[in-house]
Scaffold this active site. Structure first.
Site, short mmCIF file in Angstrom:
data_model
loop_
_atom_site.label_atom_id
_atom_site.label_comp_id
_atom_site.label_asym_id
_atom_site.label_seq_id
_atom_site.Cartn_x
_atom_site.Cartn_y
_atom_site.Cartn_z
N ASN A 73 0.80 -1.21 0.00
CA ASN A 73 0.00 0.00 0.00
C ASN A 73 0.84 1.28 0.00
O ASN A 73 0.38 2.31 -0.46
CB ASN A 73 -0.90 -0.01 1.25
N LYS A 87 2.47 3.99 -11.34
CA LYS A 87 1.26 3.17 -11.15
C LYS A 87 0.98 2.28 -12.35
O LYS A 87 0.44 1.18 -12.19
CB LYS A 87 0.07 4.08 -10.82
N SER A 137 -2.39 0.11 -6.76
CA SER A 137 -1.99 1.03 -7.82
C SER A 137 -2.87 2.27 -7.71
O SER A 137 -3.05 2.81 -6.63
CB SER A 137 -2.14 0.36 -9.19
N THR A 191 -8.79 10.34 1.98
CA THR A 191 -7.62 10.09 2.83
C THR A 191 -6.79 11.37 2.86
O THR A 191 -7.23 12.42 2.39
CB THR A 191 -6.78 8.93 2.26
N TYR A 201 3.85 10.10 -11.59
CA TYR A 201 2.99 9.30 -10.71
C TYR A 201 2.30 8.22 -11.53
O TYR A 201 2.28 7.04 -11.14
CB TYR A 201 1.97 10.18 -10.01
#
Length: 284
Positions: free
Chosen positions: A90, A159, A141, A190, A155
Protein backbone atom coordinates in the site's frame (compact mmCIF):
# COMPACT_ATOMS: atom_id res chain seq x y z
CA UNK A 1 -16.37 -11.85 -4.63
CA UNK A 2 -19.10 -13.22 -2.39
CA UNK A 3 -18.01 -16.12 -0.27
CA UNK A 4 -20.12 -17.95 2.32
CA UNK A 5 -17.23 -19.77 4.00
CA UNK A 6 -16.29 -19.06 7.58
CA UNK A 7 -13.63 -16.36 7.43
CA UNK A 8 -10.26 -17.69 8.52
CA UNK A 9 -8.01 -15.44 10.57
CA UNK A 10 -4.86 -14.81 8.60
CA UNK A 11 -1.44 -13.20 8.91
CA UNK A 12 -1.25 -9.92 6.98
CA UNK A 13 1.75 -7.80 6.02
CA UNK A 14 0.67 -4.22 5.27
CA UNK A 15 3.01 -1.46 4.12
CA UNK A 16 2.36 2.24 4.54
CA UNK A 17 0.18 1.49 7.56
CA UNK A 18 0.27 4.72 9.57
CA UNK A 19 -2.28 6.64 7.49
CA UNK A 20 -4.83 6.44 4.68
CA UNK A 21 -5.85 3.05 3.33
CA UNK A 22 -3.10 1.34 5.31
CA UNK A 23 -4.37 2.56 8.66
CA UNK A 24 -7.98 1.67 7.81
CA UNK A 25 -6.84 -1.80 6.77
CA UNK A 26 -4.85 -2.42 9.95
CA UNK A 27 -7.66 -1.30 12.24
CA UNK A 28 -10.27 -3.42 10.47
CA UNK A 29 -8.01 -6.46 10.36
CA UNK A 30 -7.17 -6.29 14.05
CA UNK A 31 -10.84 -5.79 14.94
CA UNK A 32 -11.65 -8.96 13.01
CA UNK A 33 -9.03 -10.99 14.90
CA UNK A 34 -6.36 -11.20 12.21
CA UNK A 35 -2.62 -10.98 12.91
CA UNK A 36 -1.05 -7.92 11.33
CA UNK A 37 2.54 -6.89 10.67
CA UNK A 38 2.30 -3.21 9.79
CA UNK A 39 5.16 -1.16 8.40
CA UNK A 40 5.93 2.52 8.51
CA UNK A 41 8.87 4.89 8.49
CA UNK A 42 7.42 6.35 11.69
CA UNK A 43 6.64 3.50 14.07
CA UNK A 44 5.64 5.70 17.01
CA UNK A 45 3.05 7.46 14.84
CA UNK A 46 1.81 4.07 13.63
CA UNK A 47 1.39 2.71 17.16
CA UNK A 48 -0.38 5.87 18.27
CA UNK A 49 -2.71 5.84 15.25
CA UNK A 50 -3.63 2.17 15.62
CA UNK A 51 -4.11 2.39 19.37
CA UNK A 52 -4.96 -1.31 19.70
CA UNK A 53 -1.78 -2.83 21.11
CA UNK A 54 -2.06 -6.61 21.31
CA UNK A 55 -0.15 -9.78 20.50
CA UNK A 56 -1.78 -9.69 17.06
CA UNK A 57 -0.20 -6.35 16.14
CA UNK A 58 3.45 -6.19 15.03
CA UNK A 59 4.54 -2.62 14.17
CA UNK A 60 7.75 -2.52 12.13
CA UNK A 61 10.04 0.22 10.89
CA UNK A 62 10.82 -0.42 7.23
CA UNK A 63 12.62 1.56 4.56
CA UNK A 64 10.95 0.05 1.51
CA UNK A 65 13.65 1.31 -0.83
CA UNK A 66 16.22 -0.77 1.09
CA UNK A 67 15.91 -4.46 0.29
CA UNK A 68 17.77 -5.46 3.47
CA UNK A 69 15.30 -3.50 5.59
CA UNK A 70 12.41 -5.21 3.82
CA UNK A 71 13.99 -8.65 4.18
CA UNK A 72 14.48 -8.12 7.91
CA UNK A 73 10.84 -7.12 8.36
CA UNK A 74 9.61 -10.20 6.47
CA UNK A 75 11.87 -12.45 8.57
CA UNK A 76 10.64 -10.88 11.82
CA UNK A 77 7.03 -11.32 10.73
CA UNK A 78 7.47 -14.99 9.87
CA UNK A 79 9.46 -15.52 13.07
CA UNK A 80 6.65 -13.95 15.10
CA UNK A 81 3.55 -15.33 13.35
CA UNK A 82 5.03 -18.41 11.57
CA UNK A 83 3.74 -17.38 8.14
CA UNK A 84 2.42 -14.58 5.92
CA UNK A 85 -0.89 -15.24 4.19
CA UNK A 86 -1.60 -11.86 2.61
CA UNK A 87 0.61 -8.96 1.57
CA UNK A 88 -0.84 -5.53 0.87
CA UNK A 89 1.65 -3.28 -0.86
CA UNK A 90 0.00 0.00 0.00
CA UNK A 91 2.88 2.42 0.63
CA UNK A 92 3.34 5.14 -1.95
CA UNK A 93 2.99 8.83 -2.60
CA UNK A 94 1.89 11.19 -5.35
CA UNK A 95 4.15 13.43 -7.39
CA UNK A 96 2.87 16.29 -9.52
CA UNK A 97 4.50 18.10 -12.40
CA UNK A 98 5.30 17.70 -16.06
CA UNK A 99 8.21 15.47 -17.01
CA UNK A 100 10.31 18.54 -17.77
CA UNK A 101 9.57 20.11 -14.38
CA UNK A 102 10.69 17.17 -12.25
CA UNK A 103 14.31 16.28 -11.61
CA UNK A 104 15.92 12.90 -12.14
CA UNK A 105 16.34 12.62 -8.36
CA UNK A 106 12.64 13.28 -7.75
CA UNK A 107 11.67 10.73 -10.40
CA UNK A 108 13.96 8.04 -9.00
CA UNK A 109 12.78 8.61 -5.43
CA UNK A 110 9.18 8.18 -6.60
CA UNK A 111 10.00 4.92 -8.38
CA UNK A 112 12.01 3.74 -5.37
CA UNK A 113 8.94 3.80 -3.12
CA UNK A 114 6.03 3.30 -5.50
CA UNK A 115 7.62 0.56 -7.63
CA UNK A 116 10.86 -0.81 -6.17
CA UNK A 117 9.41 -0.87 -2.66
CA UNK A 118 6.66 -3.10 -3.98
CA UNK A 119 9.17 -5.27 -5.82
CA UNK A 120 11.32 -5.62 -2.71
CA UNK A 121 8.40 -6.87 -0.64
CA UNK A 122 7.32 -9.32 -3.32
CA UNK A 123 10.85 -10.63 -3.81
CA UNK A 124 11.34 -11.23 -0.08
CA UNK A 125 7.95 -12.79 0.67
CA UNK A 126 7.78 -15.12 -2.31
CA UNK A 127 10.06 -17.85 -0.90
CA UNK A 128 7.73 -18.27 2.09
CA UNK A 129 4.60 -18.31 -0.08
CA UNK A 130 6.16 -20.77 -2.54
CA UNK A 131 7.06 -23.07 0.32
CA UNK A 132 3.47 -23.10 1.55
CA UNK A 133 1.99 -23.12 -1.99
CA UNK A 134 -0.43 -20.40 -0.92
CA UNK A 135 -0.69 -16.69 -0.39
CA UNK A 136 -2.22 -13.55 -1.84
CA UNK A 137 -0.34 -10.44 -2.93
CA UNK A 138 -2.47 -7.31 -3.24
CA UNK A 139 -0.75 -4.35 -4.88
CA UNK A 140 -2.32 -0.91 -4.59
CA UNK A 141 -1.99 1.03 -7.82
CA UNK A 142 -4.29 3.90 -8.83
CA UNK A 143 -6.76 4.80 -11.53
CA UNK A 144 -3.88 7.05 -12.64
CA UNK A 145 -2.16 3.83 -13.72
CA UNK A 146 -4.99 3.22 -16.19
CA UNK A 147 -6.33 6.66 -17.08
CA UNK A 148 -3.91 9.36 -15.90
CA UNK A 149 -4.73 13.05 -15.69
CA UNK A 150 -2.83 16.08 -16.92
CA UNK A 151 0.19 16.97 -14.80
CA UNK A 152 0.80 13.60 -13.13
CA UNK A 153 3.09 11.89 -15.63
CA UNK A 154 5.62 10.37 -13.22
CA UNK A 155 2.99 9.30 -10.71
CA UNK A 156 1.07 7.63 -13.54
CA UNK A 157 4.28 5.97 -14.74
CA UNK A 158 4.85 4.37 -11.33
CA UNK A 159 1.26 3.17 -11.15
CA UNK A 160 1.32 1.83 -14.72
CA UNK A 161 4.40 -0.13 -13.64
CA UNK A 162 2.60 -1.60 -10.63
CA UNK A 163 -0.27 -2.74 -12.86
CA UNK A 164 2.06 -4.28 -15.43
CA UNK A 165 4.19 -6.18 -12.93
CA UNK A 166 1.05 -7.40 -11.12
CA UNK A 167 -0.52 -8.76 -14.30
CA UNK A 168 2.56 -10.78 -15.18
CA UNK A 169 3.22 -11.85 -11.59
CA UNK A 170 -0.31 -13.25 -11.43
CA UNK A 171 0.50 -15.52 -14.38
CA UNK A 172 3.95 -16.43 -13.05
CA UNK A 173 2.75 -17.67 -9.64
CA UNK A 174 -0.70 -19.05 -10.44
CA UNK A 175 0.51 -22.64 -10.72
CA UNK A 176 2.03 -22.35 -7.21
CA UNK A 177 -1.32 -21.58 -5.61
CA UNK A 178 -0.47 -17.90 -5.08
CA UNK A 179 -2.94 -15.18 -6.05
CA UNK A 180 -2.28 -11.62 -7.15
CA UNK A 181 -4.65 -8.67 -7.32
CA UNK A 182 -3.87 -5.10 -8.34
CA UNK A 183 -6.27 -2.50 -6.97
CA UNK A 184 -6.86 0.80 -8.76
CA UNK A 185 -8.66 3.26 -6.47
CA UNK A 186 -10.09 6.57 -7.53
CA UNK A 187 -10.38 9.56 -5.21
CA UNK A 188 -10.90 8.58 -1.58
CA UNK A 189 -11.08 10.83 1.46
CA UNK A 190 -7.62 10.09 2.83
CA UNK A 191 -4.68 12.43 3.36
CA UNK A 192 -3.33 11.68 -0.13
CA UNK A 193 -3.75 15.30 -1.28
CA UNK A 194 -1.84 16.72 1.69
CA UNK A 195 1.84 17.42 2.05
CA UNK A 196 2.28 14.12 3.90
CA UNK A 197 1.57 12.10 0.76
CA UNK A 198 2.01 14.46 -2.18
CA UNK A 199 5.13 16.09 -3.65
CA UNK A 200 4.75 18.90 -6.18
CA UNK A 201 7.38 20.23 -8.56
CA UNK A 202 9.60 22.86 -6.97
CA UNK A 203 10.41 24.41 -10.36
CA UNK A 204 7.16 25.07 -12.24
CA UNK A 205 7.59 26.29 -15.81
CA UNK A 206 5.30 29.11 -16.94
CA UNK A 207 4.26 27.44 -20.21
CA UNK A 208 2.59 24.52 -18.42
CA UNK A 209 -0.59 26.37 -17.49
CA UNK A 210 -2.80 23.30 -18.09
CA UNK A 211 -0.67 21.39 -15.59
CA UNK A 212 -1.11 24.16 -12.99
CA UNK A 213 -4.87 24.22 -13.60
CA UNK A 214 -5.07 20.44 -13.22
CA UNK A 215 -3.17 20.55 -9.94
CA UNK A 216 -5.45 23.27 -8.62
CA UNK A 217 -8.54 21.21 -9.41
CA UNK A 218 -7.13 18.12 -7.69
CA UNK A 219 -5.98 19.98 -4.59
CA UNK A 220 -9.40 21.59 -4.22
CA UNK A 221 -10.85 18.08 -3.85
CA UNK A 222 -9.05 17.53 -0.55
CA UNK A 223 -11.59 16.63 2.11
CA UNK A 224 -14.37 16.36 -0.44
CA UNK A 225 -13.46 13.12 -2.23
CA UNK A 226 -16.47 10.86 -2.75
CA UNK A 227 -14.73 7.61 -1.78
CA UNK A 228 -14.99 6.22 1.76
CA UNK A 229 -11.62 4.67 2.74
CA UNK A 230 -13.30 2.33 5.24
CA UNK A 231 -15.34 0.78 2.43
CA UNK A 232 -12.23 0.46 0.29
CA UNK A 233 -10.36 -1.28 3.11
CA UNK A 234 -13.25 -3.69 3.65
CA UNK A 235 -13.33 -4.48 -0.07
CA UNK A 236 -9.60 -5.24 -0.12
CA UNK A 237 -9.88 -7.44 2.96
CA UNK A 238 -12.69 -9.43 1.35
CA UNK A 239 -10.37 -10.35 -1.52
CA UNK A 240 -8.45 -12.69 0.78
CA UNK A 241 -11.51 -14.88 1.27
CA UNK A 242 -12.35 -15.10 -2.41
CA UNK A 243 -11.48 -18.46 -3.98
CA UNK A 244 -11.10 -16.78 -7.37
CA UNK A 245 -10.15 -13.14 -6.77
CA UNK A 246 -9.85 -10.75 -9.72
CA UNK A 247 -6.45 -9.75 -11.00
CA UNK A 248 -7.79 -6.21 -11.44
CA UNK A 249 -10.12 -4.38 -9.08
CA UNK A 250 -11.36 -0.83 -9.57
CA UNK A 251 -12.53 0.99 -6.46
CA UNK A 252 -14.73 4.06 -6.70
CA UNK A 253 -17.34 5.17 -9.21
CA UNK A 254 -14.86 7.69 -10.61
CA UNK A 255 -12.28 4.95 -11.13
CA UNK A 256 -14.80 2.78 -12.97
CA UNK A 257 -15.92 5.66 -15.19
CA UNK A 258 -12.39 6.73 -16.05
CA UNK A 259 -11.29 3.17 -16.80
CA UNK A 260 -14.24 2.47 -19.09
CA UNK A 261 -13.70 5.79 -20.90
CA UNK A 262 -10.05 4.86 -21.43
CA UNK A 263 -11.08 1.49 -22.86
CA UNK A 264 -13.28 3.29 -25.37
CA UNK A 265 -10.48 5.66 -26.35
CA UNK A 266 -8.04 2.78 -26.83
CA UNK A 267 -10.45 0.77 -28.94
CA UNK A 268 -11.16 3.79 -31.16
CA UNK A 269 -7.47 4.56 -31.67
CA UNK A 270 -6.52 0.92 -32.30
CA UNK A 271 -9.31 0.43 -34.84
CA UNK A 272 -8.55 3.73 -36.56
CA UNK A 273 -5.07 2.46 -37.38
CA UNK A 274 -5.99 -1.21 -37.85
CA UNK A 275 -5.00 -1.31 -41.51
CA UNK A 276 -1.61 0.26 -40.86
CA UNK A 277 -0.98 -1.97 -37.83
CA UNK A 278 -1.61 -5.11 -39.89
CA UNK A 279 0.50 -4.02 -42.88
CA UNK A 280 3.92 -4.62 -41.35
CA UNK A 281 4.63 -8.15 -42.67
CA UNK A 282 7.18 -8.94 -45.36
CA UNK A 283 5.61 -9.20 -48.82
CA UNK A 284 6.19 -12.09 -51.16
Amino acid sequence: MKNDKIIENKVWFVTGASKGFGLSLVKQLLAAGHKVAATSRYVSSLVKAVGDISDNFLPLYVNLADEKSVAEAIQITVGTFDKIDVVINNAGYGIGGSVEELTDEEARESFDINVFGTLNVIREVMPFMRERKSGHIINISSIAGIAPGTGWALYAATKFAVIGLSEVLADDVKSMGIKVTVVAPGAFRTNFLTGDSLVMTKKPIHDYQEVRDSHTRYLQMDGHQAGDPEKAAAAMISLADDDNPPVHLLLGEDAYTRAMTKLGVLEKEFRLNEELSKSMAYQG
